[in-house]
Every structure is written in structure tokens, then in C-alpha cells.
Design an enzyme around this catalytic site. Structure first.
Site, PDB file in Angstrom:
ATOM      1  CG  ASP A 103      32.822  43.245  41.855  1.00 29.77           C
ATOM      2  OD1 ASP A 103      32.834  42.867  40.671  1.00 29.77           O
ATOM      3  OD2 ASP A 103      33.088  42.501  42.812  1.00 29.77           O
TER       4      ASP A 103
ATOM      5  CG  ASP B 220      33.877  42.285  37.191  1.00 26.87           C
ATOM      6  OD1 ASP B 220      35.063  42.322  37.578  1.00 26.87           O
ATOM      7  OD2 ASP B 220      32.990  41.639  37.776  1.00 26.87           O
ATOM      8  CD  GLU B 221      36.744  43.878  41.168  1.00 33.84           C
ATOM      9  OE1 GLU B 221      37.374  44.520  42.025  1.00 33.84           O
ATOM     10  OE2 GLU B 221      36.831  42.653  41.026  1.00 33.84           O
TER      11      GLU B 221
HETATM   12  P1  DGT Z   1      31.022  38.332  41.852  1.00 38.95           P
HETATM   13  O1  DGT Z   1      31.783  39.619  41.664  1.00 38.95           O
HETATM   14  O2  DGT Z   1      31.407  37.597  43.089  1.00 38.95           O
HETATM   15  O3  DGT Z   1      29.542  38.491  41.754  1.00 38.95           O
HETATM   16  O4  DGT Z   1      31.408  37.343  40.667  1.00 38.95           O
HETATM   17  P2  DGT Z   1      32.269  37.586  39.365  1.00 38.95           P
HETATM   18  O5  DGT Z   1      32.029  36.415  38.469  1.00 38.95           O
HETATM   19  O6  DGT Z   1      31.980  38.920  38.765  1.00 38.95           O
HETATM   20  O7  DGT Z   1      33.748  37.480  39.923  1.00 38.95           O
HETATM   21  P3  DGT Z   1      34.951  38.518  39.909  1.00 38.95           P
HETATM   22  O8  DGT Z   1      34.470  39.911  40.092  1.00 38.95           O
HETATM   23  O9  DGT Z   1      35.965  37.991  40.868  1.00 38.95           O
HETATM   24  O10 DGT Z   1      35.569  38.344  38.458  1.00 38.95           O
HETATM   25  C1  DGT Z   1      35.038  38.973  37.302  1.00 38.95           C
HETATM   26  C2  DGT Z   1      35.129  38.038  36.118  1.00 38.95           C
HETATM   27  O11 DGT Z   1      36.474  37.595  35.941  1.00 38.95           O
HETATM   28  C3  DGT Z   1      34.316  36.764  36.289  1.00 38.95           C
HETATM   29  O12 DGT Z   1      32.975  36.918  35.869  1.00 38.95           O
HETATM   30  C4  DGT Z   1      35.069  35.783  35.469  1.00 38.95           C
HETATM   31  C5  DGT Z   1      36.506  36.221  35.552  1.00 38.95           C
HETATM   32  N1  DGT Z   1      37.203  35.398  36.556  1.00 38.95           N
HETATM   33  C6  DGT Z   1      37.193  35.515  37.895  1.00 38.95           C
HETATM   34  N2  DGT Z   1      37.916  34.576  38.508  1.00 38.95           N
HETATM   35  C7  DGT Z   1      38.425  33.812  37.502  1.00 38.95           C
HETATM   36  C8  DGT Z   1      39.268  32.642  37.481  1.00 38.95           C
HETATM   37  O13 DGT Z   1      39.693  32.119  38.509  1.00 38.95           O
HETATM   38  N3  DGT Z   1      39.574  32.160  36.227  1.00 38.95           N
HETATM   39  C9  DGT Z   1      39.133  32.736  35.063  1.00 38.95           C
HETATM   40  N4  DGT Z   1      39.475  32.225  33.891  1.00 38.95           N
HETATM   41  N5  DGT Z   1      38.328  33.813  35.059  1.00 38.95           N
HETATM   42  C10 DGT Z   1      37.975  34.334  36.253  1.00 38.95           C
HETATM   43 CA    CA Z   2      32.467  40.877  39.830  1.00 36.81          CA
END
Ligand code: DGT
Ligand code: CA
Length: 364
Positions: A15, A113-114
Site C-alpha cells: 500500500d 495504490d494497493e
Molecule cells: P495511506 O495509505 O493511509 O498512507 O494514505 P493514502 O492517501 O494512500 O490513502 P488510501 O490508500 O486509502 O487511498 C489511496 C488514494 O486514493 C489516496 O491517496 C487518495 C485516494 N482516496 C482515498 N480516499 C479517498 C476519498 O475519500 N476520496 C477521494 N476522492 N479519493 C480518495
Molecule cells: Ca495508500
């Protein structure tokens, strides 16, 4: 049960950390150290819309995915607010998935991203899997410029929980005999599949952590949540998950990237490398019985910046001669315009067309 079915599986889940925001940091190094917020603007003007994600600096200030942009601006007035740039994120995602493919051919991409990766046939045990994961993390950092978190376990459920266990830049390995001990103190909502609603209903039953849930009888869980969900909850609380890693065929594009033996801008060396990839792309098109209309040359320079040069064909093709001829054309004109040393080169074919039955070219 066959010997194979009894064999302990070794599953890896990867991830990327704060993915969209990290991609922006990589593209714009001046953002490093600042709070960065990625926004989906609603298009109704002003600051209407929601936060897609944020980097860890912004999260410390309370800015999380899903909150409104106006609220984020109140919480972090000095943060850098950027609109989503999906093209960039898909591109970086493709690069990271390409590297993953070099480690295993059993990959299930779960989101942008996973991904899950079945390493059972690749490694002899969990220690070797850990070494492989360290190498993978390092390669993604060096070649794509991003950090990720990895979990390794005997099934997808445990691997996923493990990748979330330590973030950012984490690596958590949970061996079969450690599963119950690992899960016991975690919140029930840490289990993928236990959402907010199920979590609240379990809370009402006095269940907060996974150890509490594993003590409830299967009958009780089935009475409260129905047959399928009740059984699943019981099994999940014990870390049981038999679901296989299933390769999903992305229909959108096929790409292959290779790291050159050394950084170079020599046309001949680059063409030799790219010819190997033409064969791979051709085989893949052949096996899926599809043709492409667009083809791109992908180049990653020594400062790990991405470049692409593309062209679109008048009629779809899939023969290796066309792939080779078109990619040579693209490489040559790219190097004329950008005489810079390259570290990685690749081919992407997109605009894919499925070949159904005996179509003639006129049908397209
Ligand atoms: P992490 O994995 O906790 O370090 O943080 P992220 O940002 O990689 O979060 P993740 O793995 O849940 O989601 C991957 C990408 O998907 C994130 O960078 C942006 C998008 N994303 C996640 N949640 C949402 C959301 O609620 N709304 C929108 N528009 N995009 C989202
Ligand atoms: Ca992520």
C-alpha cells in the site's frame, strides 16, 4: 486435502503511503516538509468539494480524506492545496505495478495504490519474504521515488491488516503461528470488511477489539449478522481467509518497463532494450486476443522524472513488426527532442480493442 492445499501460503500486500500527496511531493520537491492537501473541487466554484488525501504533516493538523476543503483550510491555513492530477497518479501507479510484476506473476491489483502478491512459490519462508519485501521497497524508492508500506501474512486478510499496522514506510511480517496474538489487541474496524456500521453494532455487543469478537460464538454472530456475514466475522476474528490472489485483467492498457544496465542516451542501446519489451507486449496482446490503437514510449530520466511520447494508429494492430517500428519511431524522435540520459525505458499500448470473432478491419 491435497498437499498443495495444506501448504502455508505467503501473501504480500503493498500500500503506497499518502499516495496522491506523495506523487505531488515527488513531482514538486519544493513541497517536501510542507502540509499538502489534495482536493476534489466540485466545480461549483470557490472551495466547494472534498479532500481526497493529505500528507502526514497535514494529517497531524486534522486534515483527512473526506472532509470539506473549506474545513481543511480552517484547520491548516498554511497548507498547500492542490487539485487532483489523476494522470500523474495513474502513471506512478503503473510504474510501481511494473516493478511488482518483476517480483511475482501472481498479482491482484486492488486499487490505484494497493496490490496483493502471492509469494508462496517464490520464497521458501517468511524470512525470505521479508528480504524480498525490503528489496522491493528499496527498488520502488529508488526507481519511482515513493515510499510504501508492506504487510506479509499467511492470507490476504492478515497481509492487508499488517500493511496498515505500521505506516508510513512500514514492513510487518505475521507468521501463521503469530496470527492470533497479532490480531487480538487490534480494533475490530482494523479488519478489512468491518465498516463503521458493523463496528457500531459490534460495539453495542461489548465488542471493541478482535479478541472480544473471537470469544463470541458463531451462532451468536449468525443470529445478529446473518449466515454469511456472521460466519465471515467469526473466521476473520481468527485470522482465517482462504480467498485466492486473483489476477485481474486491467483492460485499459498493457505496459512493460525495464531498467537499463547503465544510464544512457545512446540510441542503439535503448533500442536493444526496447526490442525485448516489444516481444513481451506482443505476447501479452496475443494471449488476451486484443489489439491496440495507441502506443507510447516511456522514459524515466536519471532525476526519476517521467516522460512519454505517444502516437495513435489509423487502424488497430497487434503484430510485433508494427510494435517495433512504431516504438523505434517514438524513441528516435524522443531522443532528438530530449538528448538526456535515461535510467528506465518502457512501452505502453492503450486504446485496446478486443477481437471478437472474425472481424475485418472495416468493422473498426
Ligand atoms: P495511506 O495509505 O493511509 O498512507 O494514505 P493514502 O492517501 O494512500 O490513502 P488510501 O490508500 O486509502 O487511498 C489511496 C488514494 O486514493 C489516496 O491517496 C487518495 C485516494 N482516496 C482515498 N480516499 C479517498 C476519498 O475519500 N476520496 C477521494 N476522492 N479519493 C480518495
Ligand atoms: Ca495508500
Amino acid at each position: 486435502m491435497s498437499d498443495n492445499a495444506r501448504k502455508t501460503r505467503i501473501i504480500l500486500h503493498i500500500d503506497m503511503d499518502y499516495f496522491f500527496a506523495q506523487c505531488e511531493e515527488r513531482e514538486h520537491p519544493e513541497l517536501k516538509g510542507k502540509a499538502v492537501v489534495i482536493c476534489v473541487y466540485s466545480g461549483r466554484g470557490g472551495d466547494t468539494g472534498a479532500v481526497s488525501t493529505s500528507n502526514y504533516e497535514a494529517r497531524k493538523l486534522g486534515v483527512k480524506a473526506g472532509i470539506s476543503i473549506s474545513r481543511a483550510k480552517k484547520l491548516a491555513p498554511n497548507a498547500v492545496f492542490l487539485p487532483v492530477n489523476m494522470e500523474l497518479y495513474h502513471y506512478m501507479s503503473g510504474q510501481m505495478m511494473e516493478i511488482l510484476k518483476e517480483y511475482s506473476d501472481k498479482i491482484e491489483q486492488e486499487s490505484i495504490d494497493e496490490a496483493y502478491c502471492d509469494l508462496t512459490e517464490k520464497v521458501t519462508g517468511f524470512e525470505e519474504a521479508r528480504m524480498l519485501a525490503l528489496k522491493l521497497k528499496n527498488e520502488i524508492r529508488q526507481l519511482v521515488g515513493l515510499t510504501c508500506s508492506i504487510g506479509i501474512g499467511p492470507n490476504k486478510l492478515i497481509a492487508k491488516v499488517a500493511s496498515d499496522y505500521k505506516k508510513p514506510d512500514g514492513l510487518t511480517v505475521v507468521r501463521s503461528e503469530e496470527v492470533l496474538h497479532f490480531l487480538a489487541p487490534l480494533k475490530i474496524t482494523d479488519l478489512i470488511g468491518v465498516g463503521k456500521k458493523t463496528g457500531e453494532r459490534l460495539n453495542e455487543l461489548g465488542v471493541k477489539i478482535i479478541a472480544d469478537m473471537s470469544k463470541l460464538s458463531t451462532d451468536k454472530l449468525i443470529r445478529d449478522f446473518g449466515q454469511a456475514k456472521g460466519l465471515w466475522l467469526k473466521q476473520a476474528s481468527q485470522g482465517i481467509d482462504d480467498s485466492p490472489v486473483e489476477e485481474r485483467q486491467g483492460t485499459g492498457q498493457i505496459s512493460r518497463i525495464i531498467t537499463l544496465k547503465e544510464d544512457t542516451k545512446e540510441l542503439q542501446i535503448i533500442l536493444e532494450a526496447i526490442d525485448q519489451l516489444s516481444e513481451d507486449v506482443y505476447m501479452k496482446l496475443q494471449s488476451r486476443n486484443i489489439e491496440f490503437k495507441s502506443i507510447s514510449f516511456i522514459a524515466i530520466s536519471t532525476d526519476i522524472k517521467n516522460h512519454t511520447k505517444s502516437l495513435t494508429l489509423g487502424v488497430p494492430a497487434r503484430d510485433v513488426e508494427t510494435i517495433r517500428a512504431k516504438i523505434h519511431e517514438l524513441v528516435k524522435s524522443f531522443l532528438l527532442e530530449n538528448p538526456i540520459p535515461l535510467r528506465r525505458v518502457g512501452i505502453r499500448v492503450s486504446n485496446l480493442v478486443e477481437q471478437k470473432g472474425q472481424k475485418t478491419l472495416g468493422d473498426y
